[in-house]
Design an enzyme around this catalytic site. Structure first.
Site, PDB file in Angstrom:
ATOM      1  N   ASP A  68      -6.800  -6.328  10.394  1.00  0.00           N
ATOM      2  CA  ASP A  68      -5.963  -6.842   9.313  1.00  0.00           C
ATOM      3  C   ASP A  68      -6.396  -6.126   8.033  1.00  0.00           C
ATOM      4  OD1 ASP A  68      -4.785  -8.304   7.249  1.00  0.00           O
ATOM      5  OD2 ASP A  68      -5.145 -10.247   8.189  1.00  0.00           O
ATOM      6  N   VAL A  69      -5.463  -5.493   7.341  1.00  0.00           N
ATOM      7  CA  VAL A  69      -5.832  -4.716   6.158  1.00  0.00           C
ATOM      8  C   VAL A  69      -6.374  -5.582   5.029  1.00  0.00           C
ATOM      9  CG1 VAL A  69      -4.257  -2.800   6.649  1.00  0.00           C
ATOM     10  CG2 VAL A  69      -3.455  -4.746   5.259  1.00  0.00           C
ATOM     11  N   TYR A 159       7.562  -9.159  -3.150  1.00  0.00           N
ATOM     12  CA  TYR A 159       7.620  -7.776  -2.689  1.00  0.00           C
ATOM     13  C   TYR A 159       7.658  -6.818  -3.876  1.00  0.00           C
ATOM     14  CZ  TYR A 159       9.040  -3.687   0.011  1.00  0.00           C
ATOM     15  OH  TYR A 159       9.098  -2.440   0.583  1.00  0.00           O
ATOM     16  N   LYS A 163       4.795  -4.038  -4.813  1.00  0.00           N
ATOM     17  CA  LYS A 163       5.083  -2.607  -4.796  1.00  0.00           C
ATOM     18  C   LYS A 163       4.915  -1.978  -6.180  1.00  0.00           C
ATOM     19  CE  LYS A 163       5.773  -2.000  -0.444  1.00  0.00           C
ATOM     20  NZ  LYS A 163       4.842  -1.163   0.342  1.00  0.00           N
ATOM     21  N   THR A 194      13.790  -0.444   9.953  1.00  0.00           N
ATOM     22  CA  THR A 194      12.622  -1.026  10.603  1.00  0.00           C
ATOM     23  C   THR A 194      12.863  -2.513  10.833  1.00  0.00           C
ATOM     24  OG1 THR A 194      11.537  -1.595   8.513  1.00  0.00           O
ATOM     25  CG2 THR A 194      11.103   0.610   9.417  1.00  0.00           C
TER      26      THR A 194
END
Length: 304
Positions: A68-69, A159, A163, A194
Site C-alpha cells: 500500500d503506497v 481528487y 492532484k 481505466t
C-alpha cells in the site's frame, strides 16, 4: 524480430523501472510497454493475484511486490526487495491513485481522506522510499497528475485537491534534487479508459458532468495509447508530458479555468440536480475496493 530487438536496445534496456498501481489499468499497461522496450519492471500494487498475473505475462524480467503506497514501512520494505533482487531503479512512476465523487458537504470524511492519502501522501512516500536509488542512478521520477491539477471540477473535491497537491509536490521535488542529477516529471492526463473512469460513469452526476464538457475534453483515450506516451516520457526524462497534447493550452490558460468552471456549474448543476440526486460515489478505482486494514504489508516474491 528485428523491430523487437531494436526496441530492446532503447534507453530503458536493462534498467529497472518501478511502477506503482500496477495491478491493472494504466499501471499494468505501462508495465507491458516498459517490458517490451527491454526494461526490468518492478510492479507494486495492492491486489496480489492481479499483479502476479500482470508480471507473469510480461515478456521480460520482472518482479512484483504487494504494498500500500500509504504505508511507509511497506514501501521501504518493497524498495529494499527491489534493490536486492532486481537492482537499483533508474526510474519510478508514481501511478497509484483513487477517486471519489459527490457533494463535498455530504462526503464521508474517511473516504475523502483516503483519496488524499493515496494520491498525495502515497506519492510522497513512494518518492521517499526510492529517492536514494534515483540519486545513485541519476534517475527519473514521473508523477502521474491530471487535468484536475490545472482546473478543478465540482463534485470531485478530494481528487482535485490531491492532484493539485501532487503537481506542487513534484515541482518542489524537481527543484530540490535537480543538482543531484535526478529528473522529475509530471504527467498531465485527461480521461483514460481505466476502471476508475468506468466506475465514475456508473454514477449519473459524474457521467453528466463529463458529458457537458467540450467534445475534446470529454473524450476517453485508450489506455494503451496513454501508456505509450508515459513510457516515452520516461525514456526522454521529460519534465512534463500532456495526454492529449492540447492540455498544454490548459496549462497556459489555467488562470481562467476556475471562473469558467464556476460559471458553467452555476447553470448546469441545478438542472442536473432536477434530473438525478447528487450522491457520494464512494471510492472509485479497482484497488479502492480492498480493505486498507488488510494491505498494510509488503510481499517479496522471487523475481521473474
Amino acid at each position: 524480430m528485428a523491430d523487437a530487438d531494436m526496441r530492446r536496445k532503447g534507453p530503458l534496456a536493462g534498467r529497472v523501472v518501478v511502477v506503482t498501481g500496477a495491478s491493472r489499468g494504466l499501471g499494468a499497461a505501462m508495465a507491458r510497454v516498459l517490458s517490451e522496450r527491454g526494461a526490468v519492471v518492478a510492479l507494486l500494487g495492492r491486489q496480489p493475484e492481479a499483479i502476479a498475473e500482470v508480471a507473469a505475462a510480461l515478456p521480460g524480467r520482472a518482479g512484483w511486490w504487494e504494498a500500500d503506497v500509504t504505508d511507509d514501512a511497506a514501501m521501504e520494505h518493497a524498495a529494499a526487495g527491489i534493490r536486492e533482487q532486481l537492482g537499483a531503479p533508474s526510474a519510478v512512476v508514481a501511478n497509484a491513485g483513487v477517486a471519489e465523487g459527490g457533494p463535498f458537504a455530504e462526503s464521508d470524511p474517511a473516504t475523502w481522506r483516503r483519496v488524499i492519502d493515496v494520491n498525495l501522501t502515497g506519492s510522497a512516500i513512494t518518492a521517499r522510499a526510492f529517492l536514494p536509488d534515483l540519486v545513485a542512478t541519476r534517475g527519473h521520477y514521473l508523477q502521474i497528475a491530471s487535468l484536475a491539477s490545472l482546473g478543478a471540477s465540482p463534485m470531485m473535491s478530494a481528487y482535485c485537491a490531491s492532484k493539485a497537491g501532487v503537481e506542487s509536490f513534484a515541482h518542489a521535488l524537481q527543484a530540490e534534487v535537480a543538482h543531484q542529477g535526478v529528473a522529475v516529471g509530471i504527467a498531465y492526463l485527461n480521461w483514460t479508459d481505466t476502471d476508475m473512469i468506468r466506475d465514475a460513469d456508473q454514477h449519473a452526476v459524474l457521467r453528466e458532468l463529463r458529458g457537458h464538457m467540450p467534445p475534446p475534453a470529454r473524450r476517453v483515450y485508450p489506455v494503451e495509447q496513454v501508456a505509450e506516451r508515459m513510457v516515452a516520457a520516461v525514456e526522454r526524462r521529460s519534465r512534463a508530458v500532456y495526454v492529449p497534447s492540447w492540455l498544454r493550452l490548459a496549462q497556459v490558460g489555467r488562470a481562467v479555468l476556475p471562473p469558467v468552471v464556476t460559471r458553467i456549474s452555476r447553470k448546469e448543476l441545478p438542472r442536473l440536480a432536477a434530473r438525478a440526486r447528487f450522491e457520494a460515489t464512494g471510492l472509485l478505482g479497482a484497488g479502492a475496493r480492498d480493505d486498507p486494514a488488510e494491505v498494510h504489508r509488503s510481499r517479496r516474491p522471487p523475481a521473474g
